[in-house]
Design a protein around this motif. Structure first.
Motif, mmCIF file in Angstrom:
data_model
loop_
_atom_site.group_PDB
_atom_site.id
_atom_site.type_symbol
_atom_site.label_atom_id
_atom_site.label_comp_id
_atom_site.label_asym_id
_atom_site.label_seq_id
_atom_site.Cartn_x
_atom_site.Cartn_y
_atom_site.Cartn_z
ATOM 1 N N ARG A 67 0.900 -1.393 -0.036
ATOM 2 C CA ARG A 67 -0.218 -0.117 0.244
ATOM 3 C C ARG A 67 1.143 1.241 -0.088
ATOM 4 O O ARG A 67 0.674 2.605 -0.648
ATOM 5 C CB ARG A 67 -0.962 -0.249 1.196
ATOM 6 N N PHE A 68 1.966 0.492 0.999
ATOM 7 C CA PHE A 68 2.660 2.382 1.165
ATOM 8 C C PHE A 68 3.412 2.291 -0.434
ATOM 9 O O PHE A 68 3.617 3.927 -1.257
ATOM 10 C CB PHE A 68 3.254 2.193 2.364
ATOM 11 N N MET A 69 4.329 1.554 -1.206
ATOM 12 C CA MET A 69 4.869 2.143 -2.168
ATOM 13 C C MET A 69 3.894 2.062 -3.216
ATOM 14 O O MET A 69 4.322 3.015 -4.056
ATOM 15 C CB MET A 69 5.173 0.127 -2.867
ATOM 16 N N GLN A 70 2.632 1.767 -3.382
ATOM 17 C CA GLN A 70 1.288 2.068 -4.560
ATOM 18 C C GLN A 70 2.022 3.784 -4.210
ATOM 19 O O GLN A 70 1.394 3.878 -5.585
ATOM 20 C CB GLN A 70 0.513 1.758 -4.222
ATOM 21 N N HIS A 71 1.675 3.800 -3.248
ATOM 22 C CA HIS A 71 1.109 5.415 -2.284
ATOM 23 C C HIS A 71 2.318 5.954 -2.956
ATOM 24 O O HIS A 71 2.254 7.361 -3.954
ATOM 25 C CB HIS A 71 0.404 5.408 -1.577
ATOM 26 N N VAL A 72 3.317 5.866 -2.922
ATOM 27 C CA VAL A 72 4.653 6.620 -3.021
ATOM 28 C C VAL A 72 4.673 6.695 -4.670
ATOM 29 O O VAL A 72 5.542 7.522 -5.008
ATOM 30 C CB VAL A 72 6.116 6.324 -2.627
ATOM 31 N N ALA A 73 4.931 5.376 -5.413
ATOM 32 C CA ALA A 73 4.994 5.343 -6.830
ATOM 33 C C ALA A 73 4.253 6.391 -7.431
ATOM 34 O O ALA A 73 4.623 6.947 -8.414
ATOM 35 C CB ALA A 73 5.269 3.423 -7.066
ATOM 36 N N PHE A 130 -0.582 -5.250 -3.989
ATOM 37 C CA PHE A 130 0.134 -6.372 -4.861
ATOM 38 C C PHE A 130 0.836 -6.189 -6.171
ATOM 39 O O PHE A 130 1.310 -5.950 -6.675
ATOM 40 C CB PHE A 130 -0.049 -7.502 -3.704
ATOM 41 N N LEU A 131 -0.333 -7.292 -6.757
ATOM 42 C CA LEU A 131 -0.393 -6.638 -8.207
ATOM 43 C C LEU A 131 -0.352 -5.423 -8.906
ATOM 44 O O LEU A 131 0.739 -5.441 -10.009
ATOM 45 C CB LEU A 131 -1.983 -7.851 -8.938
ATOM 46 N N THR A 132 -0.894 -3.946 -8.445
ATOM 47 C CA THR A 132 -0.718 -3.291 -8.675
ATOM 48 C C THR A 132 0.452 -2.176 -9.165
ATOM 49 O O THR A 132 1.530 -2.082 -10.033
ATOM 50 C CB THR A 132 -1.846 -1.686 -8.316
ATOM 51 N N THR A 133 1.685 -2.801 -7.393
ATOM 52 C CA THR A 133 2.540 -2.268 -7.547
ATOM 53 C C THR A 133 3.620 -3.050 -8.458
ATOM 54 O O THR A 133 4.436 -2.456 -8.822
ATOM 55 C CB THR A 133 3.292 -2.821 -6.192
ATOM 56 N N LEU A 134 3.799 -4.663 -8.252
ATOM 57 C CA LEU A 134 4.867 -5.037 -9.590
ATOM 58 C C LEU A 134 3.842 -4.699 -10.328
ATOM 59 O O LEU A 134 5.514 -4.806 -11.387
ATOM 60 C CB LEU A 134 4.272 -6.265 -9.322
ATOM 61 N N CYS A 135 2.926 -4.128 -10.930
ATOM 62 C CA CYS A 135 2.994 -3.661 -12.436
ATOM 63 C C CYS A 135 3.414 -2.006 -12.636
ATOM 64 O O CYS A 135 4.844 -2.318 -13.800
ATOM 65 C CB CYS A 135 1.361 -3.760 -12.930
ATOM 66 N N VAL A 136 3.401 -1.271 -11.803
ATOM 67 C CA VAL A 136 4.387 -0.338 -11.476
ATOM 68 C C VAL A 136 6.161 -0.254 -11.915
ATOM 69 O O VAL A 136 6.594 0.386 -12.866
ATOM 70 C CB VAL A 136 4.293 0.234 -10.582
ATOM 71 N N VAL A 137 6.178 -1.293 -11.028
ATOM 72 C CA VAL A 137 7.606 -1.468 -11.505
ATOM 73 C C VAL A 137 8.408 -2.411 -12.831
ATOM 74 O O VAL A 137 8.893 -2.074 -12.917
ATOM 75 C CB VAL A 137 8.047 -2.798 -10.207
ATOM 76 N N PRO A 155 9.497 12.705 -5.599
ATOM 77 C CA PRO A 155 10.965 12.221 -4.674
ATOM 78 C C PRO A 155 10.650 11.556 -3.813
ATOM 79 O O PRO A 155 11.857 11.772 -3.752
ATOM 80 C CB PRO A 155 10.707 14.602 -3.925
ATOM 81 N N ALA A 156 10.246 11.475 -3.234
ATOM 82 C CA ALA A 156 9.488 10.384 -2.181
ATOM 83 C C ALA A 156 9.941 9.366 -2.396
ATOM 84 O O ALA A 156 10.572 8.067 -2.397
ATOM 85 C CB ALA A 156 7.722 10.680 -2.127
ATOM 86 N N TRP A 157 9.444 8.468 -4.116
ATOM 87 C CA TRP A 157 9.981 7.469 -4.088
ATOM 88 C C TRP A 157 11.529 7.253 -4.901
ATOM 89 O O TRP A 157 12.240 6.163 -4.514
ATOM 90 C CB TRP A 157 9.198 6.993 -6.213
ATOM 91 N N HIS A 158 12.352 8.168 -5.099
ATOM 92 C CA HIS A 158 13.576 8.513 -5.456
ATOM 93 C C HIS A 158 14.238 7.945 -3.969
ATOM 94 O O HIS A 158 15.220 8.197 -4.183
ATOM 95 C CB HIS A 158 14.519 9.800 -5.947
ATOM 96 N N ALA A 159 13.298 8.233 -2.714
ATOM 97 C CA ALA A 159 14.042 8.042 -1.479
ATOM 98 C C ALA A 159 14.615 7.158 -1.391
ATOM 99 O O ALA A 159 14.842 6.847 0.195
ATOM 100 C CB ALA A 159 13.764 9.391 -0.865
ATOM 101 N N LEU A 160 13.553 6.258 -1.578
ATOM 102 C CA LEU A 160 13.507 5.023 -0.568
ATOM 103 C C LEU A 160 13.954 3.322 -1.052
ATOM 104 O O LEU A 160 14.805 3.968 -2.510
ATOM 105 C CB LEU A 160 11.979 4.094 -1.671
ATOM 106 N N PRO A 161 14.586 3.273 -0.297
ATOM 107 C CA PRO A 161 15.796 2.317 -0.357
ATOM 108 C C PRO A 161 15.356 0.574 -1.669
ATOM 109 O O PRO A 161 14.016 0.105 -0.947
ATOM 110 C CB PRO A 161 15.934 1.798 1.221
ATOM 111 N N SER A 162 15.825 0.574 -2.284
ATOM 112 C CA SER A 162 15.777 -0.398 -3.065
ATOM 113 C C SER A 162 15.116 -1.730 -2.418
ATOM 114 O O SER A 162 14.800 -2.759 -2.808
ATOM 115 C CB SER A 162 16.897 -0.240 -4.719
ATOM 116 N N THR A 163 16.280 -1.920 -1.214
ATOM 117 C CA THR A 163 16.165 -3.418 -0.907
ATOM 118 C C THR A 163 15.121 -3.101 -0.360
ATOM 119 O O THR A 163 14.506 -4.817 0.300
ATOM 120 C CB THR A 163 17.217 -3.536 0.415
#
Length: 748
Positions: free
Chosen positions: A270-276, A333-340, A290-298
């Motif tokens: 939920r958090f990653m989808q919102h930030v993306a 879950f699926l939406t965030t994976l599709c963004v990636v 900027p919020a997405w750019h700040a996230l650790p990729s790990t």
């Protein structure tokens, strides 16, 4: 009570695990109650608890890294435990280190020396973090601050995470730091209670990688593998490994633990989808902020690892989510994976994007109710562009520099091709594909086709090379190895053995048949995808003369030449051997013939003109043999067979006329393409090297490398310099001599 496990029944083991779970949950509940009391005791006490978590997580960081492999180090899980298996079973290993029990004692000693938590402490601590995340509702995930890990004063809580690689480039992260100054989570004191949810979320997220994953991989990868390997060779080591696995599994599959872990995963997605998406609609992906750019990729890497491990534990044959996946919400879950998958701007790492589609594929094919989400908004409108983008992206994915056959890239593309086949069964997805390839996605579609063509050719070539090598190097020793159930069919020389008879290169030996089978399987899947796209997108392919020539010459003509030409004799085998290798030449010939028909129905003259240029593979005899092969085995229906027969005759006539016109014409050198030595239709000049080539040739090279092939400098298609006067001269010359040009003659 955990002794002699090799004699234990399933009921006894399950009873032991239930007893362990009751003891664990009782202790963990008491720890949770104590933590709750301390957190309510005031700001300083609350932050002291968070600092304790931070110190323990920081001390655990080495456990999450690939190095420090036992027995020299303390990690069993790297290489799925294979290194430890080699140590335990090697003749020259010191007696003390040939005992897994002793290696576990060494690990405990390392824990005291280095100060990291043992597996039990790590699991109990992570369980406590899950307890603290439980009250946070999933719709509150958007309130977490993405900028908090950027704070320079968070090392007490997040340790080395403040230095982790981010999704953004260096300049983007610096810009994010400037934006973060206006975010309250970046400026408030750590003791402020409004930061608590953000702090607990980031601690739990880091805990996945430093506390949970090392224990899971150690149990499910290393200990289970060790137990299986030594079950008949060393009962004591097998029992020790089996006990360690079962003890860890008792906690990792405990229902309350999995429910809370599922809740943390839901919060994360939920958090990653919102930030993306910056709070907007996630698909199609907007430009990241900027919020997405700040996230650790790990963060993403660890979640993918975690879900992969638990997916492997999913009950086989079950189409209903169980265990962890009962508690996961498929929508974010699926939406965030599709963004990636879809966006180069969000995730630069092609391997990470490939792993995302691999996980999406595994879960959607395992659970029909998840699969149905692909046919509902928003994925219904955006899945196809996501698949095209991720297929192109993994072209640059590498696992190691020794992957000379590009196997890793191909394996990442398999789930994409499966999802293509699944999606194109539905009319809505077919309409989306048609609109995308005719509009904004035309260039990316051509890249997709180029890569499919290259993949299919390389895969077939690798498989055939392997079969030839196997047949040439087949020896009595290799045959005996197969009959004895050996893991490879490669010849073993006398010099390859140690004094005790052990094969030094046993792990790197090739099983030729399995290798060939793997690549024939990959080629079959690639051809099926190519066939599907030609079926549904033939008008776009024919209009794109660059891709059409590549498809006809390097793929269709070349593969047909191999399948019905003299080259086939080099791997002539029985039908049974073909089945063992997964090689189906009949299906390949059928698909090739149908693709010719798909294309010819759109522009018969253009297809004939391009085939006529192919002096390497095309011949009247080859197509006649293909037609006879199709009729002999009934590969096409009567109507399609008749249609292909007519196409073969027309091709022969057109090719004869075209080649006669070329032979009679004395074509001036300046009309010939610098690269292909063929008459040009639309001459263009590379701006750096000043070389003049046909436009389709230039476009094809730029699509593959984005560089001038002569100057080796970056170049874009729009930077090519048109040559209108030369073009007019060529078209007048071709008109006078009766030579067909690509796309027709401007004076017709």
């Amino acid at each position: 009570e955990w002794r002699d496990l090799h004699r234990a029944t399933r009921q006894r083991i399950e009873g032991l695990q239930r007893g362990t779970q009751l003891k664990l949950t009782s202790v963990q509940a008491q720890s949770g109650e104590l933590a709750d009391v301390m957190l309510r005791a005031g700001d300083k006490t609350r932050y002291a608890v968070l600092e304790w978590f931070g110190a323990l997580l920081t001390s655990a960081e080495p456990r999450g890294k690939q190095g420090y492999v036992a027995p020299e180090g303390f990690n069993f899980w790297p290489q799925h435990g294979n290194h430890v298996i080699d140590v335990l079973g090697h003749d020259q290993t010191p007696p003390f280190e040939k005992s897994l029990k002793n290696l576990l004692l060494l690990q405990a000693l390392h824990a005291k020396i280095h100060g990291f938590p043992t597996s039990g402490t790590a699991l109990n601590t992570f369980t406590l973090l899950l307890h603290l995340c439980k009250p946070i509702k999933t719709d509150q995930a958007s309130s977490f601050s993405a900028f908090y890990p950027l704070r320079k004063d968070t090392e007490d809580l997040l340790g080395a995470w403040v230095k982790e690689a981010r999704f953004g480039e260096k300049e983007q992260v610096e810009a994010a730091e400037e934006v973060a100054k206006s975010d309250s989570a970046f400026t408030l004191p750590h003791t402020d209670k409004t930061l608590f949810k953000t702090q607990i979320f980031w601690l739990a997220t880091k805990g996945i990688g430093t506390l949970l994953l090392p224990v899971i991989k150690e149990a499910f990868h290393a200990f289970q593998s060790i137990a299986g390997y030594f079950v008949e060779k060393d009962r004591q080591n097998a029992d020790t490994a089996w006990r360690e696995f079962l003890l860890a599994e008792s906690n990792l599959k405990e229902p309350v633990f999995m429910e809370r872990l599922g809740h943390l995963i839901n919060l994360t997605f939920r958090f990653m989808q919102h930030v993306a998406a910056g709070g907007a609609e996630a698909l199609p992906p907007p430009s990241p902020g900027p919020a997405w750019h700040a996230l650790p990729s790990t963060v993403l890497e660890n979640i993918l690892d975690l879900c992969d491990v638990y997916r492997d534990r999913q009950q086989r044959g079950s189409s209903i989510p169980s265990g962890l996946f009962v508690h996961i919400d498929p929508d974010p879950f699926l939406t965030t994976l599709c963004v990636v998958m879809a966006s180069d701007d969000h995730v630069r790492d092609p391997s990470l994007r490939g792993r995302s589609v691999k996980l999406l594929h595994r879960l959607c094919f395992a659970f029909p109710q998840w699969q149905e989400k692909l046919n509902q908004p928003p994925l219904q409108q955006h899945l196809i562009p996501c698949l095209i983008n991720v297929f192109i992206a993994v072209e640059k994915a590498i696992m190691s520099y020794y992957d000379l056959s590009y196997r890793y890239k191909y394996e990442l593309r398999l789930p994409v091709m499966d999802l293509f086949e699944l999606a194109l069964q539905h009319e809505t997805h077919r309409k989306v594909l048609d609109g995308f390839v005719r509009g904004a996605g035309n260039d990316r579609f051509h890249k997709l086709l180029t890569q499919l063509i290259n993949d299919s050719n390389s895969q077939i070539e690798e498989a055939i090379r392997t079969v030839k090598e196997y047949q040439q190097n087949k020896t009595a020793e290799a045959q005996r190895s197969q009959q004895a159930g050996g893991q490879h069919d490669e010849q073993v020389l006398d010099d390859d053995h140690t004094d005790t008879g052990e094969d030094v290169y046993r792990r790197s030996r090739m099983n030729y048949k399995e290798h060939a089978k793997k690549y024939f399987g990959l080629a079959s899947k690639t051809w099926k995808t190519l066939w599907l796209l030609c079926k549904h997108c033939a008008p776009v392919i024919v209009d794109g003369s660059t891709i059409l020539e590549q498809l006809l010459h390097t793929s269709l003509d070349a593969q047909l030449y191999f399948l019905v030409g003299p080259e086939m004799k080099s791997i002539k085998s029985s039908a049974q051997e073909y089945d063992e290798l997964g090689f189906n030449p009949k299906e390949l010939v059928k698909q090739i013939a149908e693709i010719y028909l798909f294309l010819a129905r759109q522009k018969r003259e253009e297809v004939a003109r391009i085939v006529a240029k192919d002096e390497r593979y095309y011949s009247r005899e080859m197509f006649s043999k293909a037609l006879s092969f199709i009729r002999k085995y009934g590969l096409l229906s009567a109507d399609l067979s008749s249609e292909f027969d007519q196409l073969v005759k027309e091709l022969a006539d057109r090719v004869s006329q075209q080649r006669a016109a070329f032979d009679e014409a004395d074509i001036p050198a300046q009309y010939l393409c610098e690269m292909m030595a063929d008459i040009m239709s639309d001459p263009v000049q590379f701006p750096q090297s000043k070389k003049i080539v046909d436009r389709w040739v230039a476009v094809r090279h730029i699509m593959g490398s984005d560089r001038d092939p002569y100057a080796n400098t970056p170049v874009k298609v729009e930077e090519l310099v048109p040559m209108p006067e030369l073009k007019e001269e060529i078209h007048r010359f071709a008109k006078d001599k009766g030579i067909a040009l690509e796309g027709g003659n401007m004076f017709d």
